[in-house]
Write an enzyme that holds these catalytic residues in place. Structure first.
Site, PDB file in Angstrom:
ATOM      1  N   LYS A   1      42.931 -16.375  31.460  1.00 13.84           N
ATOM      2  CA  LYS A   1      43.139 -15.220  32.339  1.00 13.84           C
ATOM      3  C   LYS A   1      42.512 -15.520  33.680  1.00 13.84           C
ATOM      4  O   LYS A   1      41.396 -16.026  33.761  1.00 13.84           O
ATOM      5  CB  LYS A   1      42.464 -13.979  31.711  1.00 13.84           C
ATOM      6  CG  LYS A   1      42.693 -12.693  32.473  1.00 13.84           C
ATOM      7  CD  LYS A   1      43.800 -11.869  31.860  1.00 13.84           C
ATOM      8  CE  LYS A   1      44.310 -10.781  32.789  1.00 13.84           C
ATOM      9  NZ  LYS A   1      45.165 -11.270  33.891  1.00 13.84           N
TER      10      LYS A   1
ATOM     11  N   LYS B   1      33.083 -15.226  33.061  1.00 14.67           N
ATOM     12  CA  LYS B   1      33.164 -13.796  33.380  1.00 14.67           C
ATOM     13  C   LYS B   1      33.733 -12.997  32.205  1.00 14.67           C
ATOM     14  O   LYS B   1      33.215 -11.945  31.861  1.00 14.67           O
ATOM     15  CB  LYS B   1      34.078 -13.643  34.603  1.00 14.67           C
ATOM     16  CG  LYS B   1      34.077 -12.281  35.224  1.00 14.67           C
ATOM     17  CD  LYS B   1      35.067 -12.229  36.395  1.00 14.67           C
ATOM     18  CE  LYS B   1      34.735 -13.279  37.444  1.00 14.67           C
ATOM     19  NZ  LYS B   1      35.670 -13.221  38.594  1.00 14.67           N
TER      20      LYS B   1
ATOM     21  N   LYS C   1      42.874 -20.061  36.328  1.00 16.56           N
ATOM     22  CA  LYS C   1      43.080 -19.641  37.723  1.00 16.56           C
ATOM     23  C   LYS C   1      44.263 -20.403  38.278  1.00 16.56           C
ATOM     24  O   LYS C   1      44.575 -21.510  37.811  1.00 16.56           O
ATOM     25  CB  LYS C   1      41.835 -19.950  38.567  1.00 16.56           C
ATOM     26  CG  LYS C   1      41.746 -19.135  39.852  1.00 16.56           C
ATOM     27  CD  LYS C   1      41.123 -17.781  39.620  1.00 16.56           C
ATOM     28  CE  LYS C   1      41.121 -16.939  40.887  1.00 16.56           C
ATOM     29  NZ  LYS C   1      40.344 -15.700  40.706  1.00 16.56           N
TER      30      LYS C   1
ATOM     31  N   THR D   1      38.180  -3.859  40.849  1.00 15.22           N
ATOM     32  CA  THR D   1      37.149  -4.867  41.135  1.00 15.22           C
ATOM     33  C   THR D   1      35.955  -4.206  41.822  1.00 15.22           C
ATOM     34  O   THR D   1      34.805  -4.357  41.395  1.00 15.22           O
ATOM     35  CB  THR D   1      37.747  -5.993  41.998  1.00 15.22           C
ATOM     36  OG1 THR D   1      38.834  -6.570  41.266  1.00 15.22           O
ATOM     37  CG2 THR D   1      36.716  -7.058  42.318  1.00 15.22           C
TER      38      THR D   1
ATOM     39  N   ASN E   1      41.428  -6.397  49.244  1.00 17.30           N
ATOM     40  CA  ASN E   1      41.430  -5.584  48.029  1.00 17.30           C
ATOM     41  C   ASN E   1      40.000  -5.246  47.584  1.00 17.30           C
ATOM     42  O   ASN E   1      39.678  -4.087  47.329  1.00 17.30           O
ATOM     43  CB  ASN E   1      42.185  -6.341  46.925  1.00 17.30           C
ATOM     44  CG  ASN E   1      42.182  -5.571  45.621  1.00 17.30           C
ATOM     45  OD1 ASN E   1      41.152  -5.441  44.976  1.00 17.30           O
ATOM     46  ND2 ASN E   1      43.312  -5.023  45.242  1.00 17.30           N
TER      47      ASN E   1
ATOM     48  N   SER F   1      42.531  -5.645  34.240  1.00 16.56           N
ATOM     49  CA  SER F   1      43.700  -6.498  33.993  1.00 16.56           C
ATOM     50  C   SER F   1      43.944  -6.637  32.490  1.00 16.56           C
ATOM     51  O   SER F   1      45.087  -6.613  32.028  1.00 16.56           O
ATOM     52  CB  SER F   1      43.483  -7.891  34.590  1.00 16.56           C
ATOM     53  OG  SER F   1      44.028  -7.967  35.884  1.00 16.56           O
TER      54      SER F   1
HETATM   55  P1  NAD Z   1      42.305 -10.182  49.845  1.00 21.21           P
HETATM   56  O1  NAD Z   1      43.278 -11.220  50.223  1.00 21.21           O
HETATM   57  O2  NAD Z   1      42.801  -8.835  49.520  1.00 21.21           O
HETATM   58  O3  NAD Z   1      41.210 -10.023  51.000  1.00 21.21           O
HETATM   59  C1  NAD Z   1      40.418 -11.065  51.475  1.00 21.21           C
HETATM   60  C2  NAD Z   1      39.664 -10.538  52.680  1.00 21.21           C
HETATM   61  O4  NAD Z   1      38.734 -11.529  53.106  1.00 21.21           O
HETATM   62  C3  NAD Z   1      40.568 -10.256  53.883  1.00 21.21           C
HETATM   63  O5  NAD Z   1      40.096  -9.102  54.529  1.00 21.21           O
HETATM   64  C4  NAD Z   1      40.336 -11.465  54.782  1.00 21.21           C
HETATM   65  O6  NAD Z   1      40.540 -11.188  56.137  1.00 21.21           O
HETATM   66  C5  NAD Z   1      38.886 -11.735  54.506  1.00 21.21           C
HETATM   67  N1  NAD Z   1      38.446 -13.069  54.834  1.00 21.21           N
HETATM   68  C6  NAD Z   1      39.065 -14.240  54.595  1.00 21.21           C
HETATM   69  N2  NAD Z   1      38.335 -15.255  55.087  1.00 21.21           N
HETATM   70  C7  NAD Z   1      37.239 -14.694  55.648  1.00 21.21           C
HETATM   71  C8  NAD Z   1      36.114 -15.198  56.316  1.00 21.21           C
HETATM   72  N3  NAD Z   1      35.961 -16.507  56.490  1.00 21.21           N
HETATM   73  N4  NAD Z   1      35.188 -14.306  56.752  1.00 21.21           N
HETATM   74  C9  NAD Z   1      35.337 -12.989  56.561  1.00 21.21           C
HETATM   75  N5  NAD Z   1      36.380 -12.450  55.923  1.00 21.21           N
HETATM   76  C10 NAD Z   1      37.309 -13.294  55.483  1.00 21.21           C
HETATM   77  O7  NAD Z   1      41.465 -10.797  48.634  1.00 21.21           O
HETATM   78  P2  NAD Z   1      40.601 -10.027  47.546  1.00 21.21           P
HETATM   79  O8  NAD Z   1      41.451  -9.839  46.360  1.00 21.21           O
HETATM   80  O9  NAD Z   1      39.900  -8.883  48.175  1.00 21.21           O
HETATM   81  O10 NAD Z   1      39.553 -11.169  47.168  1.00 21.21           O
HETATM   82  C11 NAD Z   1      38.328 -11.335  47.872  1.00 21.21           C
HETATM   83  C12 NAD Z   1      37.335 -12.032  46.958  1.00 21.21           C
HETATM   84  O11 NAD Z   1      37.155 -11.242  45.780  1.00 21.21           O
HETATM   85  C13 NAD Z   1      37.773 -13.411  46.472  1.00 21.21           C
HETATM   86  O12 NAD Z   1      36.641 -14.229  46.309  1.00 21.21           O
HETATM   87  C14 NAD Z   1      38.370 -13.108  45.122  1.00 21.21           C
HETATM   88  O13 NAD Z   1      38.384 -14.248  44.270  1.00 21.21           O
HETATM   89  C15 NAD Z   1      37.410 -12.046  44.654  1.00 21.21           C
HETATM   90  N6  NAD Z   1      37.923 -11.229  43.553  1.00 21.21           N
HETATM   91  C16 NAD Z   1      39.047 -10.475  43.704  1.00 21.21           C
HETATM   92  C17 NAD Z   1      39.508  -9.737  42.639  1.00 21.21           C
HETATM   93  C18 NAD Z   1      40.701  -8.847  42.738  1.00 21.21           C
HETATM   94  O14 NAD Z   1      40.961  -8.117  41.792  1.00 21.21           O
HETATM   95  N7  NAD Z   1      41.428  -8.836  43.837  1.00 21.21           N
HETATM   96  C19 NAD Z   1      38.816  -9.763  41.417  1.00 21.21           C
HETATM   97  C20 NAD Z   1      37.654 -10.512  41.307  1.00 21.21           C
HETATM   98  C21 NAD Z   1      37.232 -11.253  42.388  1.00 21.21           C
END
Ligand code: NAD
Length: 394
Positions: free
Chosen positions: A67, A91, A103, A187, A217, A345
């Site tokens: 997953k 996790k 992943k 999340t 997100n 999820s």
């Molecule tokens: P997303 O694409 O929705 O958002 C990413 C955000 O980070 C955007 O606002 C982007 O502009 C910003 N960003 C990118 N590079 C950057 C930088 N160098 N400095 C500052 N901001 C920056 O992605 P997401 O789903 O929110 O994921 C963000 C993190 O959370 C990732 O590490 C992801 O693996 C982790 N995560 C997400 C989920 C989920 O359900 N979406 C679950 C667990 C972990």
């Protein structure tokens, strides 16, 4: 540059030096079961054909189907996906859900893509991976730059290829296409439950000042949740800029500003600063919610927050961890703090398999029980071992 997979293995060593595990187990857990690389030809709107590289790493399935999300990013490569898959395996164990760790990704900057181009890329990824994923084999989900719409295209493509239209092959779908209530905010919601459960133990005041790196997100929903609960979100960033106002930001107005200008920069009533500087703000709580390797040996001394809570995966390197631990700055680790996403999820997968639809209340009640229980268990473990929360979680 820090190799995220090497960092993940360094974290493992840091943790397993405290408690003895069977050496065979430690030997196995350092290696992914399977790594798949595919080429994805995509017809662009102007008639050109481009070919992108896609990945799926199936790290470990001892606990259940693999997953983990799929990331579309220009810097994504197999080493990054391997690290993210490894963290997913841990996790899922931390929150005790019946899933293993995997992943996926594509090396691509999808920002300039039209919807049609994104759809062809998403369907191409699924065509290349259809024989290695499946409801009982490997269940992907969204990650950076992938959305419920992209999950829906992938689920549809899988259904066309295999005839399995249960939707249980992939999670994070739109609610009207078999997605779960609450998945979009899960999340950050899970991270918020962990924060509330551990706040006093972490020595934080009832109302905190908060800085958040990333406004997607995870980060945007976090900004909404913390601010709705009466905390003061004083700084946020995205990839282009950061903004700061020590009196607190109006998050609803900021969400509208970001939607219309595509950046948080230039928001009225706040000072626009360099994106990276969001990390160095004086605040109670810093929430990295962007990408890995943000807090490392060279900049960790500049961190002024009292506590870090990692919604991003792998934002803090092992050397930075050592520095923060020595300075008495607790880090609530990714494999606990952001596990709400994979937990809901898994609820979505379960609902698809049983043909059920749970209410948002039901989803969050179940999520809260898990997050509270595991947060307390890990905090107790850290106290018992006299160590940090990451080592305790590992
Ligand atoms: P997303 O694409 O929705 O958002 C990413 C955000 O980070 C955007 O606002 C982007 O502009 C910003 N960003 C990118 N590079 C950057 C930088 N160098 N400095 C500052 N901001 C920056 O992605 P997401 O789903 O929110 O994921 C963000 C993190 O959370 C990732 O590490 C992801 O693996 C982790 N995560 C997400 C989920 C989920 O359900 N979406 C679950 C667990 C972990």
């Amino acid at each position: 540059m820090n190799n995220p997979f090497e960092n993940a293995l360094a974290q493992l060593e840091r943790a397993t030096s405290l408690v003895s595990f069977h050496p065979d187990f430690l030997r196995v857990i350092r290696h992914p079961n399977r790594q798949v690389r595919i080429s994805i030809p995509v017809k662009m709107d102007d008639g050109r054909l481009e070919v992108f590289e896609g990945y799926r790493v199936q790290f470990n399935n001892a606990r259940g189907p693999y997953k983990g999300g799929i990331r579309f990013h220009q810097d994504t490569d197999i080493e990054e996906v391997k690290a993210l898959a490894f963290w997913m395996a841990l996790k899922c164990a931390v929150v005790n859900i019946p899933m293993g760790g995997g992943k996926g990704g594509v090396t691509v900057d999808p920002k300039p893509f039209t919807d049609g181009e994104k759809e062809r890329l998403a369907r191409g990824w699924m065509r290349g991976m259809a024989d290695v994923v499946g409801p009982q084999k490997d269940v992907p989900a969204p990650d950076v730059n992938t959305t419920p719409q992209i999950m829906e295209w992938m689920a549809d493509e899988y259904g066309k290829i295999t005839g399995d239209i249960s939707g249980a092959v992939i999670t994070g779908k739109p609610v009207e296409s078999g997605g779960s209530q609450g998945r979009g905010t899960a999340t950050a919601q899970g991270g918020f439950y962990v924060f509330e459960t551990l706040r006093e133990k972490l020595g934080l005041p009832e109302k905190c000042t908060v800085a958040i790196q990333g406004f997607g997100n995870a980060g945007q929903v976090a900004a909404q949740l913390w601010s709705e609960a009466g905390h003061k979100v004083i700084a946020v960033s995205d990839s282009r800029a950061a903004i700061v106002n020590s009196e607190g930001l109006d998050i609803e107005a900021l969400v509208a500003h970001k939607a219309s200008t595509r950046s948080v920069g230039g928001f009225e009533g706040a000072q626009t600063i360099e994106s990276i500087d969001v990390l160095y703000q004086a605040c109670d709580l810093l929430i990295p919610a962007a990408l890995e390797n943000q807090i490392h040996e060279e900049n960790v001394e500049r961190i002024q927050a009292k506590v870090l809570l990692e919604l991003a995966n792998g934002p803090t390197t092992p050397k930075a961890d050592d520095n923060l631990f020595a300075r008495g700055i607790p880090v609530v680790p990714d494999i606990l703090a952001n596990a709400g996403g994979v937990t809901v999820s898994t609820f979505e997968w379960e609902q698809n398999l049983k043909k059920e639809n749970w209410s948002e209340q039901e989803v969050f009640d179940k999520l809260k029980i898990i997050m509270d229980r595991e947060a307390l268990a890990i905090a107790d473990k850290a106290t018992q071992l006299n160590t940090d929360l990451r080592r305790a979680a590992f």
